[in-house]
Design a protein around this motif. Sequence first.
Motif, PDB file in Angstrom:
ATOM      1  N   ILE A 294      49.037  24.857  17.008  1.00  0.00           N
ATOM      2  CA  ILE A 294      49.180  24.247  18.151  1.00  0.00           C
ATOM      3  C   ILE A 294      48.140  22.916  18.580  1.00  0.00           C
ATOM      4  N   ASP A 295      46.952  23.473  18.050  1.00  0.00           N
ATOM      5  CA  ASP A 295      45.749  22.461  17.932  1.00  0.00           C
ATOM      6  C   ASP A 295      46.247  21.248  17.268  1.00  0.00           C
ATOM      7  N   SER A 296      46.863  21.393  16.147  1.00  0.00           N
ATOM      8  CA  SER A 296      47.224  20.216  15.259  1.00  0.00           C
ATOM      9  C   SER A 296      48.397  19.410  15.744  1.00  0.00           C
ATOM     10  N   VAL A 297      49.475  19.901  16.376  1.00  0.00           N
ATOM     11  CA  VAL A 297      50.645  19.337  16.952  1.00  0.00           C
ATOM     12  C   VAL A 297      50.157  18.473  18.216  1.00  0.00           C
ATOM     13  N   ALA A 298      49.030  19.307  19.012  1.00  0.00           N
ATOM     14  CA  ALA A 298      48.716  18.659  20.081  1.00  0.00           C
ATOM     15  C   ALA A 298      47.836  17.366  19.988  1.00  0.00           C
ATOM     16  N   LEU A 299      47.304  17.324  18.905  1.00  0.00           N
ATOM     17  CA  LEU A 299      46.889  15.839  18.428  1.00  0.00           C
ATOM     18  C   LEU A 299      47.632  14.932  17.727  1.00  0.00           C
ATOM     19  N   VAL A 347      44.851  17.957  30.324  1.00  0.00           N
ATOM     20  CA  VAL A 347      45.480  19.152  30.082  1.00  0.00           C
ATOM     21  C   VAL A 347      44.395  20.306  30.652  1.00  0.00           C
ATOM     22  N   PRO A 348      44.902  21.257  31.422  1.00  0.00           N
ATOM     23  CA  PRO A 348      44.213  22.180  32.153  1.00  0.00           C
ATOM     24  C   PRO A 348      43.028  22.862  30.849  1.00  0.00           C
ATOM     25  N   ALA A 349      41.948  23.265  31.682  1.00  0.00           N
ATOM     26  CA  ALA A 349      41.057  24.102  30.971  1.00  0.00           C
ATOM     27  C   ALA A 349      41.861  25.346  30.036  1.00  0.00           C
ATOM     28  N   GLY A 350      41.270  25.583  28.922  1.00  0.00           N
ATOM     29  CA  GLY A 350      41.828  26.782  28.091  1.00  0.00           C
ATOM     30  C   GLY A 350      43.196  26.706  27.811  1.00  0.00           C
ATOM     31  N   ARG A 359      60.017  16.919  27.901  1.00  0.00           N
ATOM     32  CA  ARG A 359      59.908  18.389  27.932  1.00  0.00           C
ATOM     33  C   ARG A 359      58.438  18.711  27.624  1.00  0.00           C
ATOM     34  N   LEU A 360      57.609  19.062  28.428  1.00  0.00           N
ATOM     35  CA  LEU A 360      56.044  19.331  28.277  1.00  0.00           C
ATOM     36  C   LEU A 360      55.920  20.720  28.150  1.00  0.00           C
ATOM     37  N   TYR A 361      55.130  21.011  27.078  1.00  0.00           N
ATOM     38  CA  TYR A 361      54.950  22.522  26.682  1.00  0.00           C
ATOM     39  C   TYR A 361      53.283  22.738  26.922  1.00  0.00           C
ATOM     40  N   LEU A 362      52.999  23.653  28.105  1.00  0.00           N
ATOM     41  CA  LEU A 362      51.876  24.181  28.156  1.00  0.00           C
ATOM     42  C   LEU A 362      51.651  25.366  27.424  1.00  0.00           C
ATOM     43  N   HIS A 363      50.623  25.241  26.417  1.00  0.00           N
ATOM     44  CA  HIS A 363      50.137  26.393  25.539  1.00  0.00           C
ATOM     45  C   HIS A 363      48.922  27.099  26.328  1.00  0.00           C
ATOM     46  N   VAL A 364      49.137  28.284  26.884  1.00  0.00           N
ATOM     47  CA  VAL A 364      48.263  29.067  27.740  1.00  0.00           C
ATOM     48  C   VAL A 364      47.141  29.953  26.516  1.00  0.00           C
ATOM     49  N   TYR A 365      46.141  29.399  26.153  1.00  0.00           N
ATOM     50  CA  TYR A 365      45.001  30.104  25.464  1.00  0.00           C
ATOM     51  C   TYR A 365      44.573  31.283  26.373  1.00  0.00           C
ATOM     52  N   ASN A 366      43.835  30.798  27.414  1.00  0.00           N
ATOM     53  CA  ASN A 366      42.958  31.740  28.124  1.00  0.00           C
ATOM     54  C   ASN A 366      43.928  32.098  29.496  1.00  0.00           C
ATOM     55  N   TRP A 367      44.258  33.118  29.390  1.00  0.00           N
ATOM     56  CA  TRP A 367      45.278  33.754  30.487  1.00  0.00           C
ATOM     57  C   TRP A 367      44.434  34.010  31.842  1.00  0.00           C
ATOM     58  N   PRO A 368      44.854  33.078  32.857  1.00  0.00           N
ATOM     59  CA  PRO A 368      44.143  33.165  34.188  1.00  0.00           C
ATOM     60  C   PRO A 368      44.593  34.132  35.089  1.00  0.00           C
ATOM     61  N   TYR A 369      44.008  34.334  36.174  1.00  0.00           N
ATOM     62  CA  TYR A 369      44.598  35.245  37.131  1.00  0.00           C
ATOM     63  C   TYR A 369      45.401  34.362  38.015  1.00  0.00           C
ATOM     64  N   PRO A 424      52.167  37.830  29.322  1.00  0.00           N
ATOM     65  CA  PRO A 424      53.472  38.324  28.635  1.00  0.00           C
ATOM     66  C   PRO A 424      53.039  38.419  27.205  1.00  0.00           C
ATOM     67  N   ASP A 425      53.847  39.599  26.562  1.00  0.00           N
ATOM     68  CA  ASP A 425      53.485  40.003  25.462  1.00  0.00           C
ATOM     69  C   ASP A 425      53.820  38.796  24.052  1.00  0.00           C
ATOM     70  N   VAL A 426      52.937  37.871  24.073  1.00  0.00           N
ATOM     71  CA  VAL A 426      53.376  36.694  23.354  1.00  0.00           C
ATOM     72  C   VAL A 426      51.783  36.139  22.958  1.00  0.00           C
ATOM     73  N   ILE A 427      51.681  36.095  21.573  1.00  0.00           N
ATOM     74  CA  ILE A 427      50.267  35.624  21.002  1.00  0.00           C
ATOM     75  C   ILE A 427      49.719  34.477  22.065  1.00  0.00           C
ATOM     76  N   VAL A 428      50.445  33.443  22.212  1.00  0.00           N
ATOM     77  CA  VAL A 428      50.053  32.222  23.007  1.00  0.00           C
ATOM     78  C   VAL A 428      51.352  32.109  23.742  1.00  0.00           C
ATOM     79  N   PRO A 429      51.285  32.241  24.957  1.00  0.00           N
ATOM     80  CA  PRO A 429      52.239  32.049  25.760  1.00  0.00           C
ATOM     81  C   PRO A 429      52.549  30.394  26.076  1.00  0.00           C
TER      82      PRO A 429
END
Length: 437
Positions: A294-299, A347-350, A359-369, A424-429
């Motif tokens: 994800i980090d590579s494609v995001a750049l 991009v939001p923190a985390g 189509r914009l894809y938000l990859h959530v690394y740090n799951w918030p409340y 969700p039960d996904v490594i990076v939702p």
Amino acid sequence: MTIAARQLENSASDRHAWFSQDRLGMFIHWGLYALGARHEWLKNREELSDEHYQRYFDNFDPDLYDPKEWARRARLAGMKYVVVTTKHHEGFCLWDSKVTDYKATNTPCGKDLLTPLVEAFRAEGLKIGFYYSLLDWHHPDFPIDVHHPLRNHPDAEALNADRKIANYAAYMREQVRELLTGFGRVDIIWFDFSYPGRKYHGLLGKGRADWESERLIELVRELQPEIIVNNRLDLPPGELPDVTTPEQYTPRVAPAIASQGVLWEACHTFSGSWGYHRDEDTWKSPEQIIQLLIDSVALGGNLLMNVGPTGRGTLDARAIDALQVYQNWMAVNGRSIYGAGPSELPVPAGCRYTQRGNRLYLHVYNWPYRHVHIEGLADRIAYAQFLHDASEVRWFSHARDVDSNIGVMVPEGMIMLELPVRRPDVIVPVIEIVLKA
């Protein structure tokens, strides 16, 4: 920029469009060092002589080699191209080269290992790349230098007296000619590597003057005009490579040369070694290997992820498990990767963004409340959903009171996504945000 230069640049962009579309490739490091099973640089690290290293050549017999299985696992993992070490620094060749005896056909294996690999990966729809080492610790004309196993030999300088780098450069051209004429279309050639400024006890490093890089790349372009060539030939300043290749490192900003953006690809290992290493235990976690992609494609870059097969020609269980991680994640999240690239939105923190059209894809690394606040999308969202299961993600803007009982309001200029409490039960939702036309 002149019209001719612009036309050349546009032509290169057209030729290499597939590369930025495909995004994920498999690197394969395989050679005699697989028998040593303690790092592909073991001949260098342990300063082994040719005589000592010969034991690996004399016992190389990958009787379980099944390139169709490798190719199948690569395809299932979502990989779209492969780069294989046709010859690593040890000098050993996987194909039946006509200009050396130091090749697979002369080992107990007794056969060309490269041809069936190329055929297997092509059959699975992957593009083909050849890694070719500019170093060669076995060739008699390769001068001893800082990386050579004999660098601390008391007679290193005297041993260099009869070594002629021009002979070695000619040898490389003949081998590259074999690789680029004997296997059909080759999509990538991955040279490795130059070090002209590195001196050691009076022994000089090597760069374009030694490799005769201009002649070498001219030959490559003549034989395979559509091929992608990487950036490790030490070409003169001003000659942009087709692709830049940061190694074991993910940039924080997209690489550029002279302030000009370049096609790039990070190359990484699942563990700390490129070749098979039986006892190496720094294998990356599932989260790490997904985030590297994800980090590579995001750049705007690609990821070339390595496996190091064993001496019997198998992928060990740890590598298979790591490939399974990609398989599971890419099966449901691949459209956030293929053909996607960076977004200009903050991009939001985390989190990380990738984008493909509207189509914009938000990859959530740090799951918030419960909530993620995003900016720059006021009145632009048409719909939002989790990518893994197409379940709706509700969103709120400043104009809408989320919960008047507790006074939750969305800050002005922001959009708030409402998420489940539990990840969700996904490594990076991944949340897919459809933008208005």
